[in-house]
Design a protein around this motif. Sequence first.
Motif, PDB file in Angstrom:
ATOM      1  N   ASP A   1       7.719  27.789  10.141  1.00  0.00           N
ATOM      2  CA  ASP A   1       6.703  26.811   9.745  1.00  0.00           C
ATOM      3  C   ASP A   1       5.835  26.542  10.967  1.00  0.00           C
ATOM      4  O   ASP A   1       6.359  26.117  11.999  1.00  0.00           O
ATOM      5  CB  ASP A   1       7.354  25.506   9.264  1.00  0.00           C
ATOM      6  CG  ASP A   1       6.354  24.610   8.537  1.00  0.00           C
ATOM      7  OD1 ASP A   1       5.135  24.726   8.807  1.00  0.00           O
ATOM      8  OD2 ASP A   1       6.782  23.806   7.696  1.00  0.00           O
TER       9      ASP A   1
ATOM     10  N   TYR B   1       6.022  20.353  -0.017  1.00  0.00           N
ATOM     11  CA  TYR B   1       4.748  19.794   0.444  1.00  0.00           C
ATOM     12  C   TYR B   1       4.998  18.369   0.869  1.00  0.00           C
ATOM     13  O   TYR B   1       5.993  17.752   0.466  1.00  0.00           O
ATOM     14  CB  TYR B   1       3.675  19.859  -0.656  1.00  0.00           C
ATOM     15  CG  TYR B   1       3.949  18.942  -1.828  1.00  0.00           C
ATOM     16  CD1 TYR B   1       3.471  17.634  -1.828  1.00  0.00           C
ATOM     17  CD2 TYR B   1       4.697  19.367  -2.915  1.00  0.00           C
ATOM     18  CE1 TYR B   1       3.728  16.790  -2.900  1.00  0.00           C
ATOM     19  CE2 TYR B   1       4.962  18.541  -3.979  1.00  0.00           C
ATOM     20  CZ  TYR B   1       4.466  17.254  -3.970  1.00  0.00           C
ATOM     21  OH  TYR B   1       4.734  16.416  -5.023  1.00  0.00           O
ATOM     22  N   ARG B   2       4.122  17.859   1.696  1.00  0.00           N
ATOM     23  CA  ARG B   2       4.271  16.487   2.175  1.00  0.00           C
ATOM     24  C   ARG B   2       3.522  15.545   1.261  1.00  0.00           C
ATOM     25  O   ARG B   2       2.340  15.728   1.015  1.00  0.00           O
ATOM     26  CB  ARG B   2       3.711  16.378   3.593  1.00  0.00           C
ATOM     27  CG  ARG B   2       4.776  16.248   4.609  1.00  0.00           C
ATOM     28  CD  ARG B   2       4.294  16.106   5.996  1.00  0.00           C
ATOM     29  NE  ARG B   2       2.894  15.835   6.249  1.00  0.00           N
ATOM     30  CZ  ARG B   2       2.451  15.439   7.430  1.00  0.00           C
ATOM     31  NH1 ARG B   2       3.283  15.232   8.416  1.00  0.00           N
ATOM     32  NH2 ARG B   2       1.173  15.237   7.629  1.00  0.00           N
TER      33      ARG B   2
ATOM     34  N   GLY C   1      -1.848  25.255   6.801  1.00  0.00           N
ATOM     35  CA  GLY C   1      -1.897  25.900   5.483  1.00  0.00           C
ATOM     36  C   GLY C   1      -3.337  26.068   5.016  1.00  0.00           C
ATOM     37  O   GLY C   1      -3.738  27.153   4.563  1.00  0.00           O
TER      38      GLY C   1
ATOM     39  N   ASP D   1      -4.764  21.277   9.616  1.00  0.00           N
ATOM     40  CA  ASP D   1      -3.809  21.649   8.566  1.00  0.00           C
ATOM     41  C   ASP D   1      -3.659  23.177   8.565  1.00  0.00           C
ATOM     42  O   ASP D   1      -4.567  23.902   8.141  1.00  0.00           O
ATOM     43  CB  ASP D   1      -4.337  21.150   7.210  1.00  0.00           C
ATOM     44  CG  ASP D   1      -3.322  21.367   6.085  1.00  0.00           C
ATOM     45  OD1 ASP D   1      -2.752  22.487   5.999  1.00  0.00           O
ATOM     46  OD2 ASP D   1      -3.102  20.439   5.306  1.00  0.00           O
TER      47      ASP D   1
ATOM     48  N   MET E   1       3.836  24.246  11.761  1.00  0.00           N
ATOM     49  CA  MET E   1       3.658  22.872  12.203  1.00  0.00           C
ATOM     50  C   MET E   1       4.927  22.061  11.985  1.00  0.00           C
ATOM     51  O   MET E   1       5.510  22.068  10.906  1.00  0.00           O
ATOM     52  CB  MET E   1       2.509  22.203  11.420  1.00  0.00           C
ATOM     53  CG  MET E   1       1.200  22.965  11.454  1.00  0.00           C
ATOM     54  SD  MET E   1       0.587  23.287  13.121  1.00  0.00           S
ATOM     55  CE  MET E   1      -0.136  21.706  13.511  1.00  0.00           C
ATOM     56  N   LEU E   2       5.335  21.353  13.013  1.00  0.00           N
ATOM     57  CA  LEU E   2       6.488  20.450  12.923  1.00  0.00           C
ATOM     58  C   LEU E   2       5.950  19.068  13.273  1.00  0.00           C
ATOM     59  O   LEU E   2       5.791  18.746  14.447  1.00  0.00           O
ATOM     60  CB  LEU E   2       7.564  20.915  13.917  1.00  0.00           C
ATOM     61  CG  LEU E   2       8.969  20.351  13.848  1.00  0.00           C
ATOM     62  CD1 LEU E   2       9.896  21.146  14.763  1.00  0.00           C
ATOM     63  CD2 LEU E   2       9.048  18.878  14.169  1.00  0.00           C
ATOM     64  N   ALA E   3       5.618  18.281  12.257  1.00  0.00           N
ATOM     65  CA  ALA E   3       4.958  16.983  12.494  1.00  0.00           C
ATOM     66  C   ALA E   3       6.003  15.868  12.586  1.00  0.00           C
ATOM     67  O   ALA E   3       6.527  15.580  13.664  1.00  0.00           O
ATOM     68  CB  ALA E   3       3.927  16.738  11.408  1.00  0.00           C
ATOM     69  N   THR E   4       6.366  15.271  11.447  1.00  0.00           N
ATOM     70  CA  THR E   4       7.444  14.266  11.497  1.00  0.00           C
ATOM     71  C   THR E   4       8.809  14.929  11.633  1.00  0.00           C
ATOM     72  O   THR E   4       9.784  14.287  12.002  1.00  0.00           O
ATOM     73  CB  THR E   4       7.471  13.422  10.208  1.00  0.00           C
ATOM     74  OG1 THR E   4       7.825  14.276   9.110  1.00  0.00           O
ATOM     75  CG2 THR E   4       6.133  12.760   9.936  1.00  0.00           C
ATOM     76  N   GLY E   5       8.872  16.214  11.268  1.00  0.00           N
ATOM     77  CA  GLY E   5      10.154  16.919  11.266  1.00  0.00           C
ATOM     78  C   GLY E   5      10.872  16.825   9.929  1.00  0.00           C
ATOM     79  O   GLY E   5      11.932  17.435   9.755  1.00  0.00           O
ATOM     80  N   GLY E   6      10.291  16.110   8.973  1.00  0.00           N
ATOM     81  CA  GLY E   6      10.958  15.926   7.680  1.00  0.00           C
ATOM     82  C   GLY E   6      11.151  17.235   6.922  1.00  0.00           C
ATOM     83  O   GLY E   6      12.212  17.468   6.337  1.00  0.00           O
ATOM     84  N   SER E   7      10.132  18.095   6.930  1.00  0.00           N
ATOM     85  CA  SER E   7      10.242  19.357   6.183  1.00  0.00           C
ATOM     86  C   SER E   7      11.310  20.253   6.808  1.00  0.00           C
ATOM     87  O   SER E   7      12.138  20.846   6.098  1.00  0.00           O
ATOM     88  CB  SER E   7       8.898  20.093   6.166  1.00  0.00           C
ATOM     89  OG  SER E   7       7.895  19.278   5.610  1.00  0.00           O
TER      90      SER E   7
ATOM     91  N   ILE F   1       8.671  28.213   5.106  1.00  0.00           N
ATOM     92  CA  ILE F   1       8.398  27.010   4.305  1.00  0.00           C
ATOM     93  C   ILE F   1       6.980  27.136   3.777  1.00  0.00           C
ATOM     94  O   ILE F   1       6.015  27.246   4.554  1.00  0.00           O
ATOM     95  CB  ILE F   1       8.571  25.734   5.154  1.00  0.00           C
ATOM     96  CG1 ILE F   1      10.018  25.627   5.658  1.00  0.00           C
ATOM     97  CG2 ILE F   1       8.188  24.504   4.335  1.00  0.00           C
ATOM     98  CD1 ILE F   1      10.319  24.385   6.467  1.00  0.00           C
ATOM     99  N   LEU F   2       6.869  27.168   2.443  1.00  0.00           N
ATOM    100  CA  LEU F   2       5.560  27.321   1.802  1.00  0.00           C
ATOM    101  C   LEU F   2       4.737  26.041   2.027  1.00  0.00           C
ATOM    102  O   LEU F   2       5.322  24.950   2.028  1.00  0.00           O
ATOM    103  CB  LEU F   2       5.748  27.565   0.304  1.00  0.00           C
ATOM    104  CG  LEU F   2       6.672  28.736  -0.070  1.00  0.00           C
ATOM    105  CD1 LEU F   2       6.827  28.829  -1.585  1.00  0.00           C
ATOM    106  CD2 LEU F   2       6.136  30.043   0.487  1.00  0.00           C
ATOM    107  N   ARG F   3       3.442  26.221   2.179  1.00  0.00           N
ATOM    108  CA  ARG F   3       2.742  27.495   2.205  1.00  0.00           C
ATOM    109  C   ARG F   3       2.631  28.088   3.608  1.00  0.00           C
ATOM    110  O   ARG F   3       2.659  29.300   3.792  1.00  0.00           O
ATOM    111  CB  ARG F   3       1.258  27.292   1.774  1.00  0.00           C
ATOM    112  CG  ARG F   3       0.956  26.960   0.399  1.00  0.00           C
ATOM    113  CD  ARG F   3      -0.535  26.700   0.252  1.00  0.00           C
ATOM    114  NE  ARG F   3      -1.009  25.584   1.088  1.00  0.00           N
ATOM    115  CZ  ARG F   3      -2.284  25.308   1.332  1.00  0.00           C
ATOM    116  NH1 ARG F   3      -3.245  26.072   0.815  1.00  0.00           N
ATOM    117  NH2 ARG F   3      -2.629  24.285   2.071  1.00  0.00           N
ATOM    118  N   ALA F   4       2.396  27.206   4.575  1.00  0.00           N
ATOM    119  CA  ALA F   4       1.915  27.693   5.867  1.00  0.00           C
ATOM    120  C   ALA F   4       2.892  28.659   6.533  1.00  0.00           C
ATOM    121  O   ALA F   4       2.480  29.549   7.280  1.00  0.00           O
ATOM    122  CB  ALA F   4       1.613  26.518   6.787  1.00  0.00           C
TER     123      ALA F   4
END
Length: 209
Positions: A130, A102-103, A201, A199, A132-138, A76-79
Amino acid sequence: MTQVHVIQHPLLQHHLSILREKTTPPWLFRQQVRRAATILAGMATSDLPTQPVPVHTPLATMTGARLACRIALIPILRAGLGLVDPLQDMIPEAQVWHLGMYRDEQTARPVEYYCKLPHDQPADVAFVLDPMLATGGSIAMAVEALQQWGCPDIRILSLIASQPGIDFLCRQFANLNLFVAAIDPELNEQKFIVPGLGDAGDRIFNTQR
Ligand code: PRP
């Protein structure tokens, strides 16, 4: 059932702690992402199917094993780009399909800006990359795209997940496998993982503002 694997390998925890440190410069951060991703990948691939093959060593013929599945890497771009090279080094036959997201800073919802997944011949196993898995939305958006593609075995590789993000994905999907180095307890008001590492990325690409 969705399964969450928190990898407690000492080397992984060592490299993760350097990643979290705010003084770690981008060049070292990138190296640490590679090191951590290599260990995560080792764990996440430990049950891949193989098939027996004849091998001719200089001394004898024996039965070896080769991978018996089609593998896709889904950064998942970018990170997520930071995890591609270590995975590709270990699985050179893998296909790589990029997903651009992007978020949105106001809503914290993912916005997709690039997806060229094919419509047929889905991979047998897809590794979503990816850090980072923050909210999980991506990740959720990526998983939906892979399910539409028809991929039956979807595995998520993240360095740090938040507990709320893990809970969300477990409610949303029945049969994922998540491989993470750590689960951090919370998200702040901007939906950043706390304590996290900032962050990813920006730290990989030296674009901190
Ligand atoms: C970050 C991170 C994940 C996403 C996680 O990307 O790399 O892709 O946010 O958040 P979520 O779990 O709440 O969806 P970002 O939007 O900062 O884009 P970047 O990788 O281009 O920096």
